[in-house]
Design an enzyme around this catalytic site. Structure first.
Site, PDB file in Angstrom:
ATOM      1  N   TYR A   1      -6.036  -0.789  -7.032  1.00 55.15           N
ATOM      2  CA  TYR A   1      -5.372  -1.993  -6.533  1.00 55.15           C
ATOM      3  C   TYR A   1      -4.708  -1.801  -5.176  1.00 55.15           C
ATOM      4  O   TYR A   1      -4.491  -0.692  -4.733  1.00 55.15           O
ATOM      5  CB  TYR A   1      -4.447  -2.629  -7.553  1.00 55.15           C
ATOM      6  CG  TYR A   1      -3.292  -1.871  -8.122  1.00 55.15           C
ATOM      7  CD1 TYR A   1      -2.861  -2.165  -9.414  1.00 55.15           C
ATOM      8  CD2 TYR A   1      -2.582  -0.910  -7.407  1.00 55.15           C
ATOM      9  CE1 TYR A   1      -1.777  -1.515  -9.973  1.00 55.15           C
ATOM     10  CE2 TYR A   1      -1.501  -0.259  -7.961  1.00 55.15           C
ATOM     11  CZ  TYR A   1      -1.098  -0.570  -9.240  1.00 55.15           C
ATOM     12  OH  TYR A   1      -0.033   0.073  -9.792  1.00 55.15           O
ATOM     13  N   GLU A   2      -4.461  -2.958  -4.506  1.00 54.12           N
ATOM     14  CA  GLU A   2      -4.030  -3.014  -3.105  1.00 54.12           C
ATOM     15  C   GLU A   2      -5.047  -2.350  -2.175  1.00 54.12           C
ATOM     16  O   GLU A   2      -4.700  -1.805  -1.132  1.00 54.12           O
ATOM     17  CB  GLU A   2      -2.642  -2.376  -2.927  1.00 54.12           C
ATOM     18  CG  GLU A   2      -1.548  -2.990  -3.763  1.00 54.12           C
ATOM     19  CD  GLU A   2      -1.358  -4.484  -3.525  1.00 54.12           C
ATOM     20  OE1 GLU A   2      -1.839  -5.004  -2.504  1.00 54.12           O
ATOM     21  OE2 GLU A   2      -0.714  -5.124  -4.381  1.00 54.12           O
ATOM     22  N   GLY A   3      -6.317  -2.432  -2.541  1.00 53.83           N
ATOM     23  CA  GLY A   3      -7.392  -1.873  -1.725  1.00 53.83           C
ATOM     24  C   GLY A   3      -7.826  -0.529  -2.258  1.00 53.83           C
ATOM     25  O   GLY A   3      -7.051   0.422  -2.287  1.00 53.83           O
TER      26      GLY A   3
ATOM     27  N   ARG B   1       0.829  -1.203   0.000  1.00 51.42           N
ATOM     28  CA  ARG B   1       0.000   0.000   0.000  1.00 51.42           C
ATOM     29  C   ARG B   1       0.866   1.256   0.000  1.00 51.42           C
ATOM     30  O   ARG B   1       0.545   2.242  -0.675  1.00 51.42           O
ATOM     31  CB  ARG B   1      -0.948  -0.025   1.197  1.00 51.42           C
ATOM     32  CG  ARG B   1      -2.032  -1.068   1.027  1.00 51.42           C
ATOM     33  CD  ARG B   1      -2.943  -1.209   2.216  1.00 51.42           C
ATOM     34  NE  ARG B   1      -4.085  -2.052   1.860  1.00 51.42           N
ATOM     35  CZ  ARG B   1      -5.029  -2.456   2.698  1.00 51.42           C
ATOM     36  NH1 ARG B   1      -4.977  -2.071   3.968  1.00 51.42           N
ATOM     37  NH2 ARG B   1      -6.021  -3.211   2.290  1.00 51.42           N
TER      38      ARG B   1
END
Length: 306
Positions: free
Chosen positions: A149-151, A10
């Protein structure tokens, strides 16, 4: 304490938002210096578009946001290093909480700002920015995925308001507010520009604290916190970025007072911090208002409302 793989990922996506924003800014700046079009307000003849007040504003929106988020990204990384290496267990634990708290802000806010900055870069180019020849649109496409992406940003906002704010009863955020207040209060220079930055950030921290206290009082209704989450993430980004700008202004004025040979660089840093304080920090008040007085309007919606 270890910098987990997910936090590392993140943090990396947040850095990507900053990096693409920086590239888009440099690209737009170069174009604005070369492109001659129109007669800037107050000028007697045609000039490069960088002389137009609206273009100046767009370029400085890009520059100041990138600088603020880059500084916050570095601070977050430093906290993780301190958590991993500080010999004092209490200091290590504090650094771990701070790194965990800042990660969704770095990821979520930096990626959102990267998109705004890249979009402004296209705007500075005008119609030329929308065609492949200039390369401006490539930055906008490249940065678009970073909020996903990655949340997604919504996931980061939920993590920030849930696990990072409510779960520990607000301990981590209270520590952050105390550090920001102490940092801003220690700025004692007499220079008007530095004072203006300090005062704007101080006001922003108060707005942040007002929204934070309201959020703590919603603990019995998770719907309100969920409705406020996205605005809370943005508020945190604006205020933490302002904190970084205040620190930048302090250091820059100290260097100028000491007679630095790199005066032009520090003058530019002061101009950037002054712009952030005047043009971006006031949004903290609106965001706090929306959180405190507007979240219930989201909760009131049901599927039939659409």
């Amino acid at each position: 304490y270890m910098f987990t793989m997910m936090n590392a990922a993140r943090h990396a996506v947040g850095r990507e938002g900053v990096a693409i924003g920086e590239a888009a800014y440099q690209h737009a700046l170069m174009h604005a210096r070369e492109r001659v079009q129109g007669q800037p307000a107050g000028a007697g003849e045609r000039g490069a578009i960088i002389e137009h007040p609206d273009v100046k504003k767009m370029l400085m929106m890009m520059k100041s946001q990138v600088e603020a988020m880059r500084a916050l990204t570095y601070l977050c990384a430093w906290e993780y290093d301190a958590a991993d290496r500080h010999p004092d267990p209490e200091s290590s634990a504090l650094a771990a909480r701070r790194g965990d708290l800042l990660t969704p802000i770095v990821k979520g806010y930096s990626s959102e700002m990267g998109q705004q900055v890249a979009s402004l870069g296209v705007q500075v180019h005008g119609g030329m920015g929308y065609v492949e020849e200039t390369g401006a649109a490539q930055y906008m496409r490249d940065v678009r995925i970073t909020t996903i992406y990655e949340g997604t940003t919504g996931i980061q906002a939920g993590d920030l308001i849930g696990r990072k704010t409510l779960r520990d009863g607000g301990q981590g955020v209270r520590e952050l507010i105390a550090d920001m207040r102490a940092s801003v209060a220690s700025i004692k220079q007499a220079g008007a520009r530095v004072r203006a930055v300090r005062d704007a950030v101080e006001a922003g921290v108060s707005e942040f604290e007002r929204a934070f206290e309201w959020i703590l009082n919603t603990a019995d209704d998770p719907r309100l916190a969920a409705a406020a989450a996205g605005n809370y993430l943005q508020l945190c980004g604006v205020v933490c970025g302002g904190w970084m700008m205040a620190e930048s202004a302090r250091v820059s004025q100290d260097r100028l007072d000491a007679g630095s040979e790199d005066a032009a660089f520090y003058e530019s840093k002061l101009a950037t911090a002054s712009f952030y304080a005047a043009q971006i920090m006031p949004s903290a008040s609106a965001l706090a208002h929306v959180i405190v007085d507007g979240s219930a309007a989201v909760v009131a919606l049901d599927a039939a409302s659409f």
